[in-house]
Motif scaffolding. Structure first.
Motif, PDB file in Angstrom:
ATOM      1  N   HIS A 245       4.862  -0.711   2.107  1.00 38.69           N
ATOM      2  CA  HIS A 245       4.774  -2.305   2.781  1.00 38.69           C
ATOM      3  C   HIS A 245       5.602  -2.077   3.675  1.00 38.69           C
ATOM      4  O   HIS A 245       5.786  -0.732   4.263  1.00 38.69           O
ATOM      5  CB  HIS A 245       6.361  -2.922   1.801  1.00 38.69           C
TER       6      HIS A 245
ATOM      7  N   VAL B  47       1.612  -5.841   2.189  1.00 33.22           N
ATOM      8  CA  VAL B  47       0.851  -4.432   2.016  1.00 33.22           C
ATOM      9  C   VAL B  47       0.472  -4.003   2.811  1.00 33.22           C
ATOM     10  O   VAL B  47       0.003  -4.510   4.276  1.00 33.22           O
ATOM     11  CB  VAL B  47      -0.003  -4.171   0.547  1.00 33.22           C
TER      12      VAL B  47
ATOM     13  N   ASP C 133       1.424   2.752  -2.106  1.00 40.05           N
ATOM     14  CA  ASP C 133       1.434   1.482  -1.857  1.00 40.05           C
ATOM     15  C   ASP C 133       2.655   1.441  -0.458  1.00 40.05           C
ATOM     16  O   ASP C 133       3.786   1.848  -0.786  1.00 40.05           O
ATOM     17  CB  ASP C 133       1.852  -0.079  -2.659  1.00 40.05           C
TER      18      ASP C 133
ATOM     19  N   LYS D 191      -4.986   4.129  -3.065  1.00 37.79           N
ATOM     20  CA  LYS D 191      -5.481   3.988  -4.665  1.00 37.79           C
ATOM     21  C   LYS D 191      -6.535   5.626  -5.660  1.00 37.79           C
ATOM     22  O   LYS D 191      -7.285   6.212  -4.609  1.00 37.79           O
ATOM     23  CB  LYS D 191      -6.485   2.658  -4.956  1.00 37.79           C
TER      24      LYS D 191
ATOM     25  N   SER E  35      -2.381   1.194   1.650  1.00 34.59           N
ATOM     26  CA  SER E  35      -2.580   0.854   0.112  1.00 34.59           C
ATOM     27  C   SER E  35      -3.688   2.390  -0.012  1.00 34.59           C
ATOM     28  O   SER E  35      -4.344   2.010   0.255  1.00 34.59           O
ATOM     29  CB  SER E  35      -3.029  -0.624  -0.731  1.00 34.59           C
TER      30      SER E  35
END
Lengths: 268, 275
Positions: A65, A16, A63, A21, A19
């Motif tokens: 990557h 990742v 997310d 959230k 991220s």
């Protein structure tokens, strides 16, 4: 313009990079143009609110990557730039949490930190230093930057003599030499003429490697479809859809067309 | 799972992690220098004399006061002219830092909205510009000092700590006022009157010894009164400064610097949404 955070980071491919959230962002803007003492005093004791709350982002979770090129699309005011500003640490979120696993370079606007009365050469240093590069790094990259910008001898002329295309070309060239773990580009690809656009697009493609994450914000849907391997569609601060570029872009196009016809109906 | 390198969470008023903040500020020292240099050049851009104005300004300023004291006033008091120029030049270090600092954040909007960096860099650079403007005035004063035959002594070395105090005070003021201006834009319109009052309330056009004791007690509230008095004693009269005066100036400098920096750092993450 660009800014490279000071943290060097080791990471494995496909881990990742960013991220996000449950991210929420509300701006409290004053209704008065400028927050002055006079305006404060006028509303004092009357209990009148002199601020307005704007929800720029609402429960967004993403997310990103390493190895991904993420495209962000959406109409004006969808919250794209706000999201980029939160990820690059310029604006603190109101809710939720953003974790960044690497050095971030942001290219949110071209030529920030440039001083028009200085020469192009001075501004390469100024812009590069603003981006967090060291003087030595700029020294060793200077020829590459000058070549890429195709300015020739104009590099030693003050920047206020530049055309807007020349200005943008130099700004992009400075940005393009930074090699961060995570690169965020907001609407900066459409600079210069068709030839330079092609060149900058190729530079972006070169930057697509397994150990780097790219986040592109653009209205140029064809470019997004060409470069990205994942697309997120934002609308009014909400995440509408995320996934395969062609699918998301098709859905977005349909949405925009539907709205267009609805509004044209209203006119009748 | 790897440890995140940076985490961004909702804004709370409070200091950022200081070690990282200072490291990040330190890593941008060349940018601060380059940024200040280009701002300074911008200010004189397009003028015939360009950077020469840095020397011309103090020269012309002292010429005006020469006219006032020697020609119109008919006085031949070298001390008075020396005192006036010395204190006026130091006063301009503080005043320039304030005027540069007040808009440091609000005019850095584009930089702030698009780049992540320690925001305190902007008022710091305002003070550096004020310092750049101050340094040539020191040379001009040294020449005046020699020409009008003011005394010399080892006590003049006190000038170094006094300058340091003045710099800390100028920096503290720039940081504080740049932050206040984000919340109350009126302060930038009020500033010319503030600095003008400060000019008349401080021992520049007169000497501190000419002020009555009652007024002197009130001048404790003036951050630069005893700073300028000490400066004049040291560089004009070549005497040691009074320790009380030095302590007063140091206390004010530290108070302004610490409170300004705390106020600024605990709020700087909020600036981007206020611009």
């Amino acid at each position: 313009m660009i800014s490279l955070s000071d943290f060097k980071h080791e990471h494995s491919p496909h881990s990742v990079a960013v991220s996000v959230k449950d991210l929420g962002l509300t701006y409290t803007t004053s209704i008065d143009k400028k927050p002055t003492l006079k305006a404060r005093l006028k509303t004092l004791g009357r209990g009148k609110k002199h601020t307005r709350i704007v929800r720029a982002l609402n429960d967004v979770s993403i997310d990103v990557h390493y190895g991904t090129v993420l495209g962000i699309i959406g109409s004006n005011g969808a919250g794209k730039s706000s999201l980029m500003r939160v990820i690059s640490g310029i604006v603190p979120p109101t809710q939720g949490r953003v974790e960044v696993y690497g050095s971030v370079s942001t290219l949110l606007a071209l030529g920030v930190g440039f001083n028009p009365s200085m020469t192009g050469r001075d501004n390469v240093y100024l812009g590069g230093l603003a981006a967090g590069m060291s003087r030595e790094e700029i020294d060793s990259n200077f020829d590459a930057i000058a070549d890429f910008s195709e300015l020739g001898e104009a590099i030693d002329a003050p920047m206020r003599t530049y055309s807007s295309g020349m200005y943008a070309r130099l700004a992009f060239s400075v940005a393009a030499v930074v090699e961060p773990d995570i690169l965020i580009i907001d609407e900066a690809l459409s600079t210069g003429d068709a030839k330079f656009k092609e060149k900058s697009l190729n530079r972006i493609k070169e930057l697509r490697t397994a150990d780097r994450a790219l986040i592109l914000v653009s209205h140029a849907l064809a470019t997004i479809e060409d470069i990205c391997n994942e697309v997120v569609w934002l609308n009014k601060g909400k995440l509408m859809m995320r996934g395969n570029p062609s699918e998301v872009i098709a859905a977005y196009r349909e949405f925009v067309d539907a709205r267009k016809s609805a509004s044209s109906d209203e006119d009748v | 799972m790897e440890k995140p390198v940076v985490v961004y969470e909702p804004f709370r008023a409070g200091l950022p992690p200081m070690r990282e903040y200072l490291r990040s500020l330190w890593s941008r020292r060349t940018f601060i220098a380059e940024f200040s240099r280009s701002e300074l050049r911008e200010q004189n851009y397009g003028s015939v004399f360009g950077q020469l104005w840095l020397i011309l300004n103090p020269l012309l300023l002292s010429a005006v006061y020469f006219l006032l004291i020697y020609v119109i006033g008919g006085s031949s008091d070298a001390n008075r002219f020396g005192h006036l120029t010395a204190n006026l030049f130091l006063f301009y270090l503080i005043a320039n830092s304030l005027t540069g600092g007040v808009k440091a954040i609000t005019s850095g909007q584009r930089l702030i909205l698009n780049t992540s960096f320690p925001r305190v860099m902007l008022p710091i650079s305002a003070t550096i510009i004020a310092l750049f403007k101050f340094m040539p005035t020191l040379i001009v004063f040294a020449i005046i000092h020699a020409v009008i035959g003011l005394p010399y002594s080892w006590q003049m070395l006190w000038a170094i700590p006094i300058l340091l105090i003045a710099l800390i005070m100028a920096l503290g003021m720039a940081i504080l006022i740049s932050c206040i201006n984000v919340y109350f834009r009126d302060i930038s319109s009020m500033l010319p009157y503030l600095t003008r009052s400060l000019l008349y309330l401080s021992p520049i056009l007169y000497e501190a010894t000419n002020v009555s004791d009652r007024i002197k007690t009130l001048e404790i509230a003036n951050p630069i009164f005893f700073l300028l008095d000490s400066w004049s004693r040291v560089v004009v009269h070549a005497q040691a400064p009074s320790m009380n005066g030095l302590m007063h100036a140091t206390a004010w400098a530290l108070f302004l610097f610490i409170s300004g920096t705390y106020f600024f750092l605990s709020r700087e993450r909020d600036f981007a949404v206020r611009l």
